[in-house]
Motif scaffolding. Structure first.
Motif, PDB file in Angstrom:
ATOM      1  N   VAL A   1     -23.364   3.266  13.226  1.00  0.00           N
ATOM      2  CA  VAL A   1     -23.042   2.628  14.500  1.00  0.00           C
ATOM      3  C   VAL A   1     -22.167   1.381  14.307  1.00  0.00           C
ATOM      4  O   VAL A   1     -21.303   1.095  15.138  1.00  0.00           O
ATOM      5  N   GLU A   2     -22.337   0.680  13.203  1.00  0.00           N
ATOM      6  CA  GLU A   2     -21.676  -0.616  13.049  1.00  0.00           C
ATOM      7  C   GLU A   2     -20.453  -0.631  12.146  1.00  0.00           C
ATOM      8  O   GLU A   2     -19.704  -1.605  12.153  1.00  0.00           O
ATOM      9  N   VAL A   3     -20.210   0.398  11.361  1.00  0.00           N
ATOM     10  CA  VAL A   3     -19.093   0.365  10.406  1.00  0.00           C
ATOM     11  C   VAL A   3     -17.761   0.297  11.143  1.00  0.00           C
ATOM     12  O   VAL A   3     -17.552   0.946  12.158  1.00  0.00           O
ATOM     13  N   ARG A   4     -16.868  -0.554  10.641  1.00  0.00           N
ATOM     14  CA  ARG A   4     -15.540  -0.738  11.230  1.00  0.00           C
ATOM     15  C   ARG A   4     -14.518  -0.915  10.124  1.00  0.00           C
ATOM     16  O   ARG A   4     -14.852  -1.272   8.989  1.00  0.00           O
ATOM     17  N   LYS A   5     -13.255  -0.744  10.481  1.00  0.00           N
ATOM     18  CA  LYS A   5     -12.161  -1.043   9.558  1.00  0.00           C
ATOM     19  C   LYS A   5     -12.089  -2.555   9.379  1.00  0.00           C
ATOM     20  O   LYS A   5     -12.706  -3.312  10.130  1.00  0.00           O
ATOM     21  N   GLU A   6     -11.293  -2.997   8.394  1.00  0.00           N
ATOM     22  CA  GLU A   6     -11.153  -4.431   8.144  1.00  0.00           C
ATOM     23  C   GLU A   6     -10.620  -5.178   9.368  1.00  0.00           C
ATOM     24  O   GLU A   6     -10.984  -6.333   9.601  1.00  0.00           O
ATOM     25  N   ASN A   7      -9.790  -4.514  10.159  1.00  0.00           N
ATOM     26  CA  ASN A   7      -9.226  -5.167  11.348  1.00  0.00           C
ATOM     27  C   ASN A   7     -10.139  -5.066  12.572  1.00  0.00           C
ATOM     28  O   ASN A   7      -9.767  -5.472  13.663  1.00  0.00           O
ATOM     29  N   GLY A   8     -11.326  -4.499  12.405  1.00  0.00           N
ATOM     30  CA  GLY A   8     -12.302  -4.418  13.494  1.00  0.00           C
ATOM     31  C   GLY A   8     -12.254  -3.138  14.302  1.00  0.00           C
ATOM     32  O   GLY A   8     -13.115  -2.913  15.158  1.00  0.00           O
ATOM     33  N   GLU A   9     -11.255  -2.293  14.074  1.00  0.00           N
ATOM     34  CA  GLU A   9     -11.158  -1.028  14.816  1.00  0.00           C
ATOM     35  C   GLU A   9     -12.200  -0.034  14.310  1.00  0.00           C
ATOM     36  O   GLU A   9     -12.634  -0.092  13.160  1.00  0.00           O
ATOM     37  N   GLU A  10     -12.560   0.898  15.194  1.00  0.00           N
ATOM     38  CA  GLU A  10     -13.509   1.940  14.809  1.00  0.00           C
ATOM     39  C   GLU A  10     -12.811   3.026  14.007  1.00  0.00           C
ATOM     40  O   GLU A  10     -11.626   3.294  14.207  1.00  0.00           O
TER      41      GLU A  10
ATOM     42  N   PRO B   1     -13.668   9.951  14.129  1.00  0.00           N
ATOM     43  CA  PRO B   1     -14.875  10.725  13.847  1.00  0.00           C
ATOM     44  C   PRO B   1     -14.869  11.421  12.480  1.00  0.00           C
ATOM     45  O   PRO B   1     -15.885  11.417  11.780  1.00  0.00           O
ATOM     46  N   LYS B   2     -13.735  12.009  12.093  1.00  0.00           N
ATOM     47  CA  LYS B   2     -13.694  12.701  10.803  1.00  0.00           C
ATOM     48  C   LYS B   2     -13.880  11.734   9.637  1.00  0.00           C
ATOM     49  O   LYS B   2     -14.508  12.069   8.636  1.00  0.00           O
ATOM     50  N   THR B   3     -13.343  10.540   9.770  1.00  0.00           N
ATOM     51  CA  THR B   3     -13.495   9.532   8.724  1.00  0.00           C
ATOM     52  C   THR B   3     -14.939   9.065   8.649  1.00  0.00           C
ATOM     53  O   THR B   3     -15.478   8.853   7.561  1.00  0.00           O
ATOM     54  N   LEU B   4     -15.559   8.911   9.798  1.00  0.00           N
ATOM     55  CA  LEU B   4     -16.967   8.517   9.837  1.00  0.00           C
ATOM     56  C   LEU B   4     -17.827   9.556   9.115  1.00  0.00           C
ATOM     57  O   LEU B   4     -18.698   9.203   8.310  1.00  0.00           O
ATOM     58  N   LEU B   5     -17.564  10.824   9.382  1.00  0.00           N
ATOM     59  CA  LEU B   5     -18.289  11.899   8.691  1.00  0.00           C
ATOM     60  C   LEU B   5     -18.020  11.839   7.188  1.00  0.00           C
ATOM     61  O   LEU B   5     -18.936  11.999   6.379  1.00  0.00           O
ATOM     62  N   SER B   6     -16.790  11.572   6.805  1.00  0.00           N
ATOM     63  CA  SER B   6     -16.445  11.481   5.381  1.00  0.00           C
ATOM     64  C   SER B   6     -17.174  10.322   4.709  1.00  0.00           C
ATOM     65  O   SER B   6     -17.597  10.441   3.550  1.00  0.00           O
ATOM     66  N   LEU B   7     -17.314   9.207   5.406  1.00  0.00           N
ATOM     67  CA  LEU B   7     -18.049   8.075   4.847  1.00  0.00           C
ATOM     68  C   LEU B   7     -19.512   8.439   4.590  1.00  0.00           C
ATOM     69  O   LEU B   7     -20.076   8.119   3.542  1.00  0.00           O
ATOM     70  N   VAL B   8     -20.123   9.119   5.549  1.00  0.00           N
ATOM     71  CA  VAL B   8     -21.522   9.531   5.393  1.00  0.00           C
ATOM     72  C   VAL B   8     -21.655  10.537   4.243  1.00  0.00           C
ATOM     73  O   VAL B   8     -22.585  10.442   3.430  1.00  0.00           O
ATOM     74  N   MET B   9     -20.709  11.459   4.143  1.00  0.00           N
ATOM     75  CA  MET B   9     -20.764  12.436   3.051  1.00  0.00           C
ATOM     76  C   MET B   9     -20.531  11.759   1.689  1.00  0.00           C
ATOM     77  O   MET B   9     -21.098  12.153   0.677  1.00  0.00           O
TER      78      MET B   9
END
Length: 137
Positions: A15-24, A27-35
């Motif tokens: 829910v809280e992870v963001r890019k360095e510039n604060g953008e979200e 969805p595919k990147t979020l899934l990749s981070l979890v994987m």
């Protein structure tokens, strides 16, 4: 670390992870981070942990699914890159310059790849070191 703690903290991360510039993240990147975290935990703990399967990690899947849907509704990550089409003049110029022809094996392969890309919408053949879109030098 037990599964309840993992479900709680990974849910907060999703829910809280963001890019360095604060953008979200899309969805595919979020899934990749979890994987990626799953792979790390598999290596660290030498267990067959799987966030996308099984009852014990259902809270993670629910949070991930809801967050991916929310981000998609905002329109983040929904654009796809499209290749520019060749005009008839550009194609004629390539043929007249003998960049595409059948006078040797390398040029013939380049020609076949170009025609496949042109007719089937393929973007390139980088895996074999030939670029269909950009002429070889």
């Amino acid at each position: 670390m037990n599964n309840d703690i993992l479900n709680y903290w990974l849910g907060k991360f999703i829910v809280e992870v963001r890019k360095e510039n604060g953008e979200e993240y899309p969805p595919k990147t979020l899934l990749s981070l979890v994987m990626g975290l799953q792979s790390f935990l598999r290596l660290e703990n030498k267990t067959d942990i799987n966030f996308l399967d099984g009852y014990e990690f259902q809270p993670i899947r629910q949070v991930l699914d809801a967050e991916m849907k929310r981000i998609t509704r905002k329109g983040i990550g929904s654009t796809t890159k499209k290749a520019a089409a060749f005009s008839d003049e550009e194609i004629d110029k390539l043929w007249k310059s003998k960049h595409y022809a059948d006078y040797n094996a390398k040029v013939l392969v380049r020609t076949i790849l170009f025609l496949n890309g042109l007719n089937f919408g393929l973007l390139g053949a980088r895996s074999i070191g030939i670029y269909v879109i950009a002429p070889l030098k």
